[in-house]
Scaffold this motif. Sequence first.
Motif, short mmCIF file in Angstrom:
data_model
loop_
_atom_site.label_atom_id
_atom_site.label_comp_id
_atom_site.label_asym_id
_atom_site.label_seq_id
_atom_site.Cartn_x
_atom_site.Cartn_y
_atom_site.Cartn_z
N LEU A 2 0.83 -1.21 0.00
CA LEU A 2 0.00 0.00 0.00
C LEU A 2 0.87 1.26 0.00
CD1 LEU A 2 -2.95 -0.91 2.40
CD2 LEU A 2 -2.93 -0.86 -0.10
N LYS A 3 1.99 1.21 0.69
CA LYS A 3 2.89 2.37 0.69
C LYS A 3 3.48 2.60 -0.71
CE LYS A 3 4.36 3.08 5.44
NZ LYS A 3 5.50 3.37 6.31
N ILE A 4 3.81 1.54 -1.40
CA ILE A 4 4.34 1.69 -2.76
C ILE A 4 3.26 2.22 -3.69
CG2 ILE A 4 5.32 0.47 -4.76
CD1 ILE A 4 6.69 -1.43 -2.78
N CYS A 5 2.04 1.72 -3.54
CA CYS A 5 0.92 2.21 -4.35
C CYS A 5 0.68 3.69 -4.10
CB CYS A 5 -0.35 1.42 -4.05
SG CYS A 5 -0.32 -0.28 -4.63
N CYS A 6 0.74 4.10 -2.84
CA CYS A 6 0.57 5.51 -2.49
C CYS A 6 1.70 6.35 -3.08
CB CYS A 6 0.52 5.66 -0.97
SG CYS A 6 0.13 7.33 -0.41
N ALA A 7 2.92 5.83 -3.00
CA ALA A 7 4.08 6.53 -3.57
C ALA A 7 3.93 6.69 -5.08
CB ALA A 7 5.35 5.76 -3.24
N MET A 8 3.33 5.70 -5.73
CA MET A 8 3.09 5.80 -7.17
C MET A 8 2.20 6.99 -7.50
SD MET A 8 2.61 1.71 -7.97
CE MET A 8 2.01 1.90 -9.66
N LEU A 9 1.23 7.26 -6.64
CA LEU A 9 0.36 8.41 -6.83
C LEU A 9 1.11 9.72 -6.56
CD1 LEU A 9 -2.81 7.01 -5.02
CD2 LEU A 9 -2.50 7.27 -7.50
N LEU A 10 1.87 9.75 -5.48
CA LEU A 10 2.59 10.96 -5.10
C LEU A 10 3.64 11.35 -6.14
CD1 LEU A 10 3.02 10.18 -1.31
CD2 LEU A 10 1.51 11.90 -2.32
N CYS A 11 4.25 10.34 -6.75
CA CYS A 11 5.29 10.62 -7.75
C CYS A 11 4.71 11.20 -9.04
CB CYS A 11 6.09 9.36 -8.05
SG CYS A 11 7.21 8.89 -6.71
N LEU A 12 3.40 11.11 -9.19
CA LEU A 12 2.73 11.69 -10.37
C LEU A 12 1.86 12.89 -9.97
CD1 LEU A 12 1.55 8.48 -12.30
CD2 LEU A 12 3.61 9.84 -12.69
N LYS A 13 2.11 13.46 -8.80
CA LYS A 13 1.23 14.48 -8.24
C LYS A 13 0.95 15.62 -9.20
CE LYS A 13 0.68 17.72 -4.40
NZ LYS A 13 1.18 18.16 -3.08
N SER A 14 1.98 16.23 -9.76
CA SER A 14 1.77 17.41 -10.62
C SER A 14 0.92 17.06 -11.84
CB SER A 14 3.11 18.02 -11.05
OG SER A 14 3.87 17.07 -11.78
N ARG A 15 1.17 15.90 -12.43
CA ARG A 15 0.40 15.49 -13.61
C ARG A 15 -1.05 15.18 -13.23
NH1 ARG A 15 3.92 11.22 -17.05
NH2 ARG A 15 2.06 11.42 -18.38
N LEU A 16 -1.24 14.57 -12.08
CA LEU A 16 -2.59 14.23 -11.64
C LEU A 16 -3.40 15.48 -11.27
CD1 LEU A 16 -1.78 11.09 -9.44
CD2 LEU A 16 -3.05 11.09 -11.60
N LEU A 17 -2.76 16.46 -10.65
CA LEU A 17 -3.47 17.69 -10.27
C LEU A 17 -3.90 18.49 -11.49
CD1 LEU A 17 -1.44 18.98 -7.17
CD2 LEU A 17 -3.71 17.93 -7.18
N SER A 18 -3.18 18.33 -12.58
CA SER A 18 -3.54 19.08 -13.79
C SER A 18 -4.44 18.28 -14.73
CB SER A 18 -2.27 19.50 -14.55
OG SER A 18 -1.55 18.34 -14.99
#
Length: 334
Positions: free
Chosen positions: A277-293
Amino acid sequence: MGDGLRATAWKLLLGYLPPSRDLWEKELIENRLKYAKLKEELLVSPSQLTRKKVGALSYCDHPADGVVAGPLKRHEISEEDHPLSLGKASVWHQYFQHTETAEQIDRDLQRTHPDLKFFSGDSSFSRKHRESMRSILLLFAKLNPVIRYVQGMNEVLAPIYYVFSTDTNEQNAANAEADSFSCFVRLLSDSVDHFCEQLDNSAVGILSTLSRLSELLKANDEELWRHLEFTTKVKPQYYAFRWITLLLTQEFNFQCIMRIWDSLLSSPYETLQDMLLKICCAMLLCLKSRLLSGDFVANLKLLQNYPDINIEHLLQVARDLSSDPSTYRLSLTL
Protein backbone atom coordinates in the motif's frame (compact mmCIF):
# COMPACT_ATOMS: atom_id res chain seq x y z
CA MET A 1 20.91 -8.67 -6.71
CA GLY A 2 22.21 -11.86 -8.36
CA ASP A 3 19.65 -14.52 -9.18
CA GLY A 4 21.24 -17.08 -6.84
CA LEU A 5 21.28 -14.61 -3.96
CA ARG A 6 17.77 -13.34 -4.71
CA ALA A 7 16.36 -16.89 -4.86
CA THR A 8 17.84 -17.74 -1.46
CA ALA A 9 16.76 -14.41 0.03
CA TRP A 10 13.16 -14.79 -1.15
CA LYS A 11 12.97 -18.33 0.26
CA LEU A 12 14.20 -17.06 3.61
CA LEU A 13 11.92 -14.03 3.65
CA LEU A 14 8.88 -16.15 2.78
CA GLY A 15 9.70 -18.60 5.58
CA TYR A 16 10.37 -21.50 3.21
CA LEU A 17 13.94 -21.82 4.48
CA PRO A 18 14.63 -21.71 8.24
CA PRO A 19 17.06 -19.08 9.58
CA SER A 20 19.66 -21.75 10.43
CA ARG A 21 21.60 -22.74 7.33
CA ASP A 22 22.34 -26.13 8.87
CA LEU A 23 18.67 -27.05 8.42
CA TRP A 24 18.30 -25.95 4.79
CA GLU A 25 19.13 -29.25 3.12
CA LYS A 26 16.80 -31.25 5.36
CA GLU A 27 13.92 -28.79 4.84
CA LEU A 28 14.40 -28.68 1.08
CA ILE A 29 14.47 -32.46 0.75
CA GLU A 30 11.32 -32.86 2.86
CA ASN A 31 9.36 -30.12 1.08
CA ARG A 32 10.33 -31.32 -2.36
CA LEU A 33 9.26 -34.87 -1.51
CA LYS A 34 5.94 -33.56 -0.17
CA TYR A 35 5.35 -31.70 -3.43
CA ALA A 36 6.17 -34.76 -5.52
CA LYS A 37 3.70 -36.81 -3.47
CA LEU A 38 0.96 -34.19 -3.78
CA LYS A 39 1.53 -33.98 -7.50
CA GLU A 40 1.34 -37.75 -7.88
CA GLU A 41 -1.85 -37.95 -5.85
CA LEU A 42 -3.73 -34.98 -7.29
CA LEU A 43 -2.45 -34.37 -10.79
CA VAL A 44 -2.29 -37.93 -12.14
CA SER A 45 -5.07 -38.62 -14.66
CA PRO A 46 -7.76 -41.19 -13.71
CA SER A 47 -6.71 -43.49 -16.55
CA GLN A 48 -3.15 -43.55 -15.22
CA LEU A 49 -4.49 -44.20 -11.71
CA THR A 50 -6.62 -47.08 -12.95
CA ARG A 51 -3.68 -48.60 -14.81
CA LYS A 52 -1.62 -48.45 -11.62
CA LYS A 53 -4.38 -50.19 -9.66
CA VAL A 54 -4.83 -52.87 -12.32
CA GLY A 55 -1.08 -53.35 -12.53
CA ALA A 56 -0.87 -53.83 -8.78
CA LEU A 57 -3.78 -56.27 -8.81
CA SER A 58 -2.31 -58.21 -11.70
CA TYR A 59 1.02 -58.47 -9.95
CA CYS A 60 -0.67 -59.76 -6.79
CA ASP A 61 -2.89 -62.21 -8.66
CA HIS A 62 -0.12 -63.84 -10.68
CA PRO A 63 2.05 -66.54 -9.13
CA ALA A 64 5.68 -65.72 -8.54
CA ASP A 65 6.79 -68.21 -11.23
CA GLY A 66 4.63 -66.45 -13.82
CA VAL A 67 2.55 -69.58 -14.57
CA VAL A 68 -1.17 -68.83 -14.67
CA ALA A 69 -3.57 -71.68 -13.87
CA GLY A 70 -6.69 -71.29 -16.01
CA PRO A 71 -7.98 -68.37 -18.04
CA LEU A 72 -7.07 -64.77 -17.26
CA LYS A 73 -9.72 -62.93 -15.28
CA ARG A 74 -11.15 -59.58 -16.39
CA HIS A 75 -10.79 -57.02 -13.60
CA GLU A 76 -13.97 -55.21 -12.70
CA ILE A 77 -13.93 -51.41 -12.70
CA SER A 78 -15.34 -49.89 -9.54
CA GLU A 79 -17.97 -47.18 -9.76
CA GLU A 80 -15.53 -44.51 -8.64
CA ASP A 81 -13.10 -45.50 -11.41
CA HIS A 82 -15.72 -45.47 -14.19
CA PRO A 83 -15.46 -42.48 -16.61
CA LEU A 84 -19.27 -42.11 -16.76
CA SER A 85 -19.77 -42.12 -13.01
CA LEU A 86 -21.58 -39.02 -11.68
CA GLY A 87 -20.74 -39.74 -8.05
CA LYS A 88 -18.88 -36.98 -6.23
CA ALA A 89 -16.33 -39.53 -5.01
CA SER A 90 -15.56 -40.56 -8.59
CA VAL A 91 -12.02 -39.68 -9.63
CA TRP A 92 -13.33 -39.01 -13.15
CA HIS A 93 -16.00 -36.63 -11.84
CA GLN A 94 -13.33 -34.70 -9.95
CA TYR A 95 -11.04 -34.77 -13.00
CA PHE A 96 -13.68 -33.29 -15.32
CA GLN A 97 -14.52 -30.64 -12.71
CA HIS A 98 -11.00 -29.27 -13.03
CA THR A 99 -10.81 -29.47 -16.83
CA GLU A 100 -12.25 -25.97 -17.22
CA THR A 101 -9.80 -24.62 -14.64
CA ALA A 102 -6.89 -26.25 -16.48
CA GLU A 103 -8.01 -24.70 -19.77
CA GLN A 104 -8.21 -21.24 -18.16
CA ILE A 105 -4.72 -21.68 -16.71
CA ASP A 106 -3.39 -22.71 -20.15
CA ARG A 107 -4.89 -19.60 -21.77
CA ASP A 108 -3.46 -17.31 -19.11
CA LEU A 109 -0.01 -18.88 -19.25
CA GLN A 110 0.10 -18.24 -22.99
CA ARG A 111 -0.31 -14.52 -22.19
CA THR A 112 2.20 -14.40 -19.32
CA HIS A 113 4.97 -11.91 -20.16
CA PRO A 114 4.80 -12.46 -23.94
CA ASP A 115 7.89 -10.26 -24.33
CA LEU A 116 10.07 -12.76 -22.44
CA LYS A 117 11.24 -15.93 -24.19
CA PHE A 118 11.49 -17.61 -20.80
CA PHE A 119 7.67 -17.73 -20.66
CA SER A 120 6.47 -17.38 -24.25
CA GLY A 121 7.01 -19.09 -27.58
CA ASP A 122 7.04 -22.66 -28.81
CA SER A 123 10.53 -23.65 -27.74
CA SER A 124 10.91 -26.73 -25.55
CA PHE A 125 12.47 -24.36 -23.01
CA SER A 126 9.38 -22.13 -22.66
CA ARG A 127 6.94 -25.06 -22.91
CA LYS A 128 8.71 -26.74 -20.00
CA HIS A 129 8.34 -23.62 -17.87
CA ARG A 130 4.66 -23.23 -18.74
CA GLU A 131 4.03 -26.89 -17.90
CA SER A 132 5.66 -26.48 -14.49
CA MET A 133 3.65 -23.33 -13.77
CA ARG A 134 0.49 -25.11 -14.93
CA SER A 135 1.11 -27.90 -12.42
CA ILE A 136 1.65 -25.41 -9.59
CA LEU A 137 -1.53 -23.44 -10.36
CA LEU A 138 -3.68 -26.52 -10.92
CA LEU A 139 -2.44 -28.11 -7.71
CA PHE A 140 -3.19 -24.89 -5.82
CA ALA A 141 -6.71 -24.89 -7.28
CA LYS A 142 -7.34 -28.48 -6.22
CA LEU A 143 -6.07 -27.85 -2.69
CA ASN A 144 -8.18 -24.69 -2.35
CA PRO A 145 -11.64 -25.64 -3.68
CA VAL A 146 -13.33 -22.48 -2.38
CA ILE A 147 -11.02 -20.11 -4.26
CA ARG A 148 -9.61 -22.46 -6.91
CA TYR A 149 -7.71 -20.62 -9.63
CA VAL A 150 -8.44 -16.97 -10.35
CA GLN A 151 -7.17 -15.17 -13.43
CA GLY A 152 -4.05 -13.22 -12.50
CA MET A 153 -2.55 -15.82 -10.18
CA ASN A 154 -0.28 -16.74 -13.07
CA GLU A 155 1.19 -13.24 -12.94
CA VAL A 156 1.88 -13.53 -9.20
CA LEU A 157 3.57 -16.89 -9.71
CA ALA A 158 5.76 -15.74 -12.61
CA PRO A 159 8.41 -13.75 -10.67
CA ILE A 160 8.84 -16.52 -8.09
CA TYR A 161 9.19 -19.26 -10.68
CA TYR A 162 11.55 -17.18 -12.82
CA VAL A 163 13.85 -16.31 -9.90
CA PHE A 164 13.99 -19.90 -8.66
CA SER A 165 14.49 -21.36 -12.15
CA THR A 166 17.44 -19.07 -12.83
CA ASP A 167 19.15 -19.85 -9.53
CA THR A 168 22.86 -20.33 -10.19
CA ASN A 169 22.74 -23.43 -7.99
CA GLU A 170 21.85 -26.17 -10.50
CA GLN A 171 20.16 -28.43 -7.96
CA ASN A 172 17.95 -25.58 -6.75
CA ALA A 173 17.12 -24.59 -10.32
CA ALA A 174 16.15 -28.19 -11.12
CA ASN A 175 13.72 -28.13 -8.18
CA ALA A 176 12.26 -24.72 -9.02
CA GLU A 177 8.75 -26.12 -9.50
CA ALA A 178 8.51 -27.64 -6.02
CA ASP A 179 10.10 -24.63 -4.33
CA SER A 180 7.92 -22.19 -6.28
CA PHE A 181 4.75 -24.00 -5.24
CA SER A 182 5.53 -23.72 -1.53
CA CYS A 183 6.58 -20.08 -1.78
CA PHE A 184 3.58 -19.20 -3.97
CA VAL A 185 1.26 -20.60 -1.30
CA ARG A 186 3.08 -18.63 1.40
CA LEU A 187 2.93 -15.42 -0.63
CA LEU A 188 -0.78 -15.75 -1.37
CA SER A 189 -1.60 -16.50 2.26
CA ASP A 190 -1.31 -12.76 2.94
CA SER A 191 -3.51 -11.67 0.03
CA VAL A 192 -5.60 -14.65 -1.10
CA ASP A 193 -8.79 -13.00 0.24
CA HIS A 194 -8.44 -10.38 -2.50
CA PHE A 195 -9.12 -13.14 -5.03
CA CYS A 196 -12.32 -14.26 -3.30
CA GLU A 197 -15.32 -12.33 -4.62
CA GLN A 198 -17.51 -13.40 -1.70
CA LEU A 199 -15.18 -11.48 0.65
CA ASP A 200 -15.01 -8.25 -1.39
CA ASN A 201 -17.11 -6.33 1.15
CA SER A 202 -15.58 -7.89 4.26
CA ALA A 203 -12.85 -6.49 6.49
CA VAL A 204 -10.27 -8.63 4.69
CA GLY A 205 -11.63 -8.09 1.15
CA ILE A 206 -10.23 -5.99 -1.67
CA LEU A 207 -12.63 -3.06 -1.07
CA SER A 208 -11.35 -2.69 2.49
CA THR A 209 -7.77 -2.69 1.23
CA LEU A 210 -8.60 -0.06 -1.39
CA SER A 211 -10.13 2.05 1.36
CA ARG A 212 -6.91 1.74 3.34
CA LEU A 213 -4.98 3.04 0.31
CA SER A 214 -7.29 6.03 0.09
CA GLU A 215 -6.78 6.78 3.79
CA LEU A 216 -3.01 6.46 3.41
CA LEU A 217 -3.02 8.97 0.56
CA LYS A 218 -5.20 11.34 2.58
CA ALA A 219 -2.81 11.09 5.54
CA ASN A 220 0.20 11.98 3.42
CA ASP A 221 -1.17 14.38 0.81
CA GLU A 222 -4.72 15.62 1.39
CA GLU A 223 -4.57 17.95 -1.61
CA LEU A 224 -3.97 15.12 -4.03
CA TRP A 225 -6.47 12.89 -2.22
CA ARG A 226 -9.21 15.52 -2.55
CA HIS A 227 -8.44 16.10 -6.22
CA LEU A 228 -8.70 12.40 -7.05
CA GLU A 229 -11.60 11.62 -4.72
CA PHE A 230 -13.86 14.64 -5.29
CA THR A 231 -12.66 16.81 -8.19
CA THR A 232 -11.94 14.15 -10.81
CA LYS A 233 -13.68 11.26 -9.00
CA VAL A 234 -10.94 8.79 -9.92
CA LYS A 235 -11.61 6.16 -7.26
CA PRO A 236 -8.93 3.61 -6.22
CA GLN A 237 -11.02 0.70 -7.54
CA TYR A 238 -10.59 2.10 -11.08
CA TYR A 239 -6.82 1.71 -11.07
CA ALA A 240 -5.49 0.13 -7.84
CA PHE A 241 -7.54 -3.07 -7.93
CA ARG A 242 -5.01 -4.54 -10.35
CA TRP A 243 -2.05 -2.97 -8.55
CA ILE A 244 -2.96 -4.69 -5.29
CA THR A 245 -4.32 -8.07 -6.39
CA LEU A 246 -1.45 -8.72 -8.81
CA LEU A 247 1.26 -7.23 -6.56
CA LEU A 248 2.23 -4.63 -9.21
CA THR A 249 3.27 -7.29 -11.72
CA GLN A 250 1.43 -5.55 -14.56
CA GLU A 251 2.67 -2.01 -13.99
CA PHE A 252 6.43 -2.29 -14.56
CA ASN A 253 8.96 -4.23 -16.62
CA PHE A 254 10.13 -7.56 -15.26
CA GLN A 255 13.44 -6.35 -13.81
CA CYS A 256 11.64 -3.57 -11.94
CA ILE A 257 9.02 -6.02 -10.65
CA MET A 258 11.74 -8.15 -9.07
CA ARG A 259 13.34 -5.09 -7.48
CA ILE A 260 9.98 -3.99 -6.06
CA TRP A 261 9.38 -7.49 -4.70
CA ASP A 262 12.75 -7.36 -2.94
CA SER A 263 11.33 -4.46 -0.93
CA LEU A 264 7.87 -5.99 -0.52
CA LEU A 265 9.30 -9.16 0.99
CA SER A 266 12.03 -7.61 3.11
CA SER A 267 10.33 -4.70 4.87
CA PRO A 268 11.40 -5.26 8.53
CA TYR A 269 8.61 -3.40 10.32
CA GLU A 270 5.57 -3.95 8.10
CA THR A 271 3.58 -6.75 6.51
CA LEU A 272 3.78 -7.32 2.79
CA GLN A 273 0.33 -5.73 2.39
CA ASP A 274 1.33 -2.63 4.34
CA MET A 275 4.45 -2.14 2.24
CA LEU A 276 2.45 -2.77 -0.94
CA LEU A 277 0.00 0.00 0.00
CA LYS A 278 2.89 2.37 0.69
CA ILE A 279 4.34 1.69 -2.76
CA CYS A 280 0.92 2.21 -4.35
CA CYS A 281 0.57 5.51 -2.49
CA ALA A 282 4.08 6.53 -3.57
CA MET A 283 3.09 5.80 -7.17
CA LEU A 284 0.36 8.41 -6.83
CA LEU A 285 2.59 10.96 -5.10
CA CYS A 286 5.29 10.62 -7.75
CA LEU A 287 2.73 11.69 -10.37
CA LYS A 288 1.23 14.48 -8.24
CA SER A 289 1.77 17.41 -10.62
CA ARG A 290 0.40 15.49 -13.61
CA LEU A 291 -2.59 14.23 -11.64
CA LEU A 292 -3.47 17.69 -10.27
CA SER A 293 -3.54 19.08 -13.79
CA GLY A 294 -5.52 16.17 -15.25
CA ASP A 295 -9.24 15.46 -15.56
CA PHE A 296 -11.02 12.13 -15.06
CA VAL A 297 -10.09 10.69 -18.46
CA ALA A 298 -6.46 11.86 -18.41
CA ASN A 299 -5.84 10.66 -14.86
CA LEU A 300 -7.50 7.30 -15.37
CA LYS A 301 -5.44 6.69 -18.51
CA LEU A 302 -2.26 7.71 -16.70
CA LEU A 303 -2.85 5.44 -13.70
CA GLN A 304 -3.97 2.46 -15.77
CA ASN A 305 -0.83 2.79 -17.91
CA TYR A 306 1.75 3.78 -15.34
CA PRO A 307 4.75 5.56 -16.94
CA ASP A 308 8.41 4.63 -16.59
CA ILE A 309 9.89 5.84 -13.32
CA ASN A 310 13.09 5.62 -11.32
CA ILE A 311 12.30 2.59 -9.16
CA GLU A 312 14.81 3.44 -6.45
CA HIS A 313 13.23 6.88 -6.07
CA LEU A 314 9.75 5.33 -5.92
CA LEU A 315 10.79 2.89 -3.22
CA GLN A 316 12.45 5.65 -1.20
CA VAL A 317 9.26 7.72 -1.33
CA ALA A 318 7.34 4.65 -0.14
CA ARG A 319 9.74 4.05 2.75
CA ASP A 320 9.43 7.70 3.83
CA LEU A 321 5.65 7.60 3.99
CA SER A 322 3.82 7.84 7.28
CA SER A 323 0.90 5.61 8.18
CA ASP A 324 -0.18 8.11 10.83
CA PRO A 325 -1.25 11.60 9.66
CA SER A 326 -0.39 13.10 13.04
CA THR A 327 3.30 12.19 12.82
CA TYR A 328 4.28 13.20 9.34
CA ARG A 329 2.89 14.83 6.23
CA LEU A 330 4.80 14.32 2.99
CA SER A 331 4.85 17.19 0.51
CA LEU A 332 6.15 16.55 -2.97
CA THR A 333 6.40 19.13 -5.73
CA LEU A 334 6.75 16.91 -8.74
